[in-house]
Scaffold this active site. Structure first.
Site, PDB file in Angstrom:
ATOM      1  CD  GLU A 170      -3.989   3.761  -1.161  1.00 36.73           C
ATOM      2  OE1 GLU A 170      -4.939   2.961  -1.209  1.00 36.73           O
ATOM      3  OE2 GLU A 170      -3.353   4.021  -0.110  1.00 36.73           O
ATOM      4  CG  ASP A 181      -1.932   1.072   1.261  1.00 38.38           C
ATOM      5  OD1 ASP A 181      -3.125   0.756   1.110  1.00 38.38           O
ATOM      6  OD2 ASP A 181      -1.553   2.259   1.404  1.00 38.38           O
TER       7      ASP A 181
HETATM    8  N1  LIG Z   1      -5.229   9.255  -8.572  1.00 40.60           N
HETATM    9  C1  LIG Z   1      -5.897   8.249  -8.042  1.00 40.60           C
HETATM   10  N2  LIG Z   1      -6.124   8.224  -6.727  1.00 40.60           N
HETATM   11  C2  LIG Z   1      -6.783   7.177  -6.195  1.00 40.60           C
HETATM   12  C3  LIG Z   1      -7.248   6.132  -6.984  1.00 40.60           C
HETATM   13  N3  LIG Z   1      -7.879   5.240  -6.183  1.00 40.60           N
HETATM   14  C4  LIG Z   1      -7.797   5.728  -4.927  1.00 40.60           C
HETATM   15  N4  LIG Z   1      -7.133   6.904  -4.926  1.00 40.60           N
HETATM   16  C5  LIG Z   1      -6.800   7.791  -3.793  1.00 40.60           C
HETATM   17  O1  LIG Z   1      -5.912   7.155  -2.907  1.00 40.60           O
HETATM   18  C6  LIG Z   1      -5.973   7.862  -1.691  1.00 40.60           C
HETATM   19  C7  LIG Z   1      -5.861   6.897  -0.534  1.00 40.60           C
HETATM   20  O2  LIG Z   1      -5.806   7.653   0.632  1.00 40.60           O
HETATM   21  P1  LIG Z   1      -5.734   7.039   2.053  1.00 40.60           P
HETATM   22  O3  LIG Z   1      -6.594   5.803   2.129  1.00 40.60           O
HETATM   23  O4  LIG Z   1      -6.055   8.131   3.024  1.00 40.60           O
HETATM   24  O5  LIG Z   1      -4.284   6.518   2.218  1.00 40.60           O
HETATM   25  P2  LIG Z   1      -2.917   7.273   2.122  1.00 40.60           P
HETATM   26  O6  LIG Z   1      -3.062   8.724   1.896  1.00 40.60           O
HETATM   27  O7  LIG Z   1      -2.086   6.542   1.126  1.00 40.60           O
HETATM   28  O8  LIG Z   1      -2.331   7.063   3.552  1.00 40.60           O
HETATM   29  P3  LIG Z   1      -1.724   5.770   4.187  1.00 40.60           P
HETATM   30  O9  LIG Z   1      -2.229   4.577   3.422  1.00 40.60           O
HETATM   31  O10 LIG Z   1      -2.202   5.782   5.609  1.00 40.60           O
HETATM   32  O11 LIG Z   1      -0.259   5.885   4.109  1.00 40.60           O
HETATM   33  C8  LIG Z   1      -7.307   8.614  -1.686  1.00 40.60           C
HETATM   34  O12 LIG Z   1      -7.032  10.006  -1.789  1.00 40.60           O
HETATM   35  C9  LIG Z   1      -7.998   8.130  -2.952  1.00 40.60           C
HETATM   36  O13 LIG Z   1      -8.772   9.132  -3.561  1.00 40.60           O
HETATM   37  C10 LIG Z   1      -7.018   6.190  -8.391  1.00 40.60           C
HETATM   38  O14 LIG Z   1      -7.399   5.301  -9.182  1.00 40.60           O
HETATM   39  N5  LIG Z   1      -6.329   7.248  -8.868  1.00 40.60           N
END
Ligand SMILES: Nc1nc2c(ncn2[C@@H]2O[C@H](COP(=O)(O)OP(=O)(O)OP(=O)(O)O)[C@@H](O)[C@H]2O)c(=O)[nH]1
Length: 359
Positions: free
Chosen positions: A273, A230
């Site tokens: 992600e 992740d």
């Molecule tokens: N650009 C993009 N962003 C995505 C996609 N799928 C999910 N996201 C973003 O991934 C982010 C995940 O955020 P969080 O779950 O808060 O996790 P994080 O910011 O990586 O924090 P930690 O996992 O705690 O390190 C969110 O802002 C989602 O909008 C995608 O297909 N494209």
């Protein structure tokens, strides 16, 4: 007949044996050749056009006749039937006769001449020939009957071959439709199987694959490890550089993970992600080396996305299949390990409690 039609005939087993069977079923014998010759010379020659015209006049009010006008043209349709009458029953017992009649039927089928119209036309021709025979000659019933019988048999044979010709075309069209549907299905399958953004396995394919691997490993008693990976603070990437840059980072992440694993390892997108890597025939020690390679592959070099250079890190959790594990528990333990990595400061690999791991 063109090569394609001949091939179709062969595919359908339309061979000489079948021709002979049809002829014998209809009761056609050598003497019918002589009767047909007599019909041609005494009752058709010089009258073919008039006979065909009378049939077409009868057909004209029929709704589907319009399609003949539109698809093939009345004149060309008429010419075909005049030819047919002029050669009525000639060489009916040769493969060439069958091929010619089939070829004409195939051409009509391609031109979308309704089969019903052709059926009617055969009946009308039959009727016209019998009428002409009865009106024009004062033959006694003994002499007339073999000729009438010949008319019925030859027109029945001709109608049979017309239906066969249409059948060839239908089979051919069905085959083409089937090929197209198969192609579409495999394209659709490919689309569903792959994550559209990153090109790795989609969630559903990932789950199917993992389920198969779990069953296989249990059956064979082989080791199986799963890595849950992740990206760290990915929300911040989106917030700082925009969603499109975030997408590029996800694509590059998938590529870097792929570069770090072995050719037979599988990678799929688990969520936004989050990626899952399936390591077959791999124990925890080896899995840890691979997971470390992934971590370094991400953290070691900044990502270039558009005009930005972005430092990214990833947290990874690993779990090895236990005896009583199933798909969900294995993933849960890898997930818990990944959260442990996050909690312990991110950019690291954590291992799930695997005390009961099979060796
Ligand atoms: N650009 C993009 N962003 C995505 C996609 N799928 C999910 N996201 C973003 O991934 C982010 C995940 O955020 P969080 O779950 O808060 O996790 P994080 O910011 O990586 O924090 P930690 O996992 O705690 O390190 C969110 O802002 C989602 O909008 C995608 O297909 N494209």
């Amino acid at each position: 007949m063109n090569a394609e039609i001949v091939t179709n005939c062969v595919v359908l087993g339309f061979d000489c044996k079948r021709i002979q069977k049809t002829i014998s079923l209809l009761g056609l014998e050598a003497e019918h050749g002589q009767h047909a010759e007599r019909l041609r010379s005494e009752f058709i020659e010089g009258k073919a056009e008039a006979l065909v015209s009378s049939c077409l006049d009868a057909l004209a009010p029929y709704e589907d006749f319009l399609l003949i006008k539109e698809n093939i043209g009345v004149e060309s349709f008429k010419e075909r039937w005049i030819d047919y009458l002029c050669g009525f029953g000639q060489n009916f017992d040769t493969p060439k006769y069958f091929e010619d009649r089939l070829g004409i039927a195939v051409a009509w089928a391609h031109k979308r001449v309704p089969l019903g119209v052709l059926h009617l036309q055969h009946c009308l021709i039959q009727q016209a020939l019998v009428d002409s025979l009865l009106i024009q000659c004062k033959l006694n019933p003994k002499t007339v009957w073999p000729l009438v019988d010949c008319i019925f048999k030859i027109t029945s044979l001709s109608m049979y071959l017309t239906v066969e010709g249409y059948h060839l075309v239908e089979v051919d069209e069905l085959q083409k439709t089937l090929d197209r549907l198969n192609k579409e299905a495999s394209q659709l399958h490919q689309k569903v199987a792959t994550d559209q953004l990153t090109g790795v396995l989609s969630y559903s394919t990932l789950m199917d694959t993992l389920e198969r691997q779990v069953n296989k490993a249990k059956q064979n008693g082989s080791s199986l490890c799963v890595v849950m990976a992740d990206l760290d603070f990915f929300k911040k990437v989106n917030d700082t550089y925009g969603h499109l840059v975030g997408d590029i980072v996800l694509k590059l992440t998938a590529r870097r993970i792929q570069a770090a694993i072995r050719s037979f390892d599988m990678i799929g997108r688990f969520g936004g992600e989050e990626f899952v890597i399936i390591l077959e025939n791999t124990d925890l020690a080896l899995a840890k080396i691979i997971a470390e390679r992934i971590r370094l592959g991400i953290a070691g070099t900044p990502f270039h996305a558009k005009k930005f250079e972005i430092d990214i890190t990833i947290s990874l959790g690993m779990a090895m299949l236990k005896k009583d594990d199933h798909l969900e528990t294995l993933l849960e333990r890898a997930d818990a390990a990944m959260y442990k990595a996050k909690k312990n400061g991110r950019n690291r690999v954590a291992v799930a409690d695997n005390l009961e791991a099979t060796s």
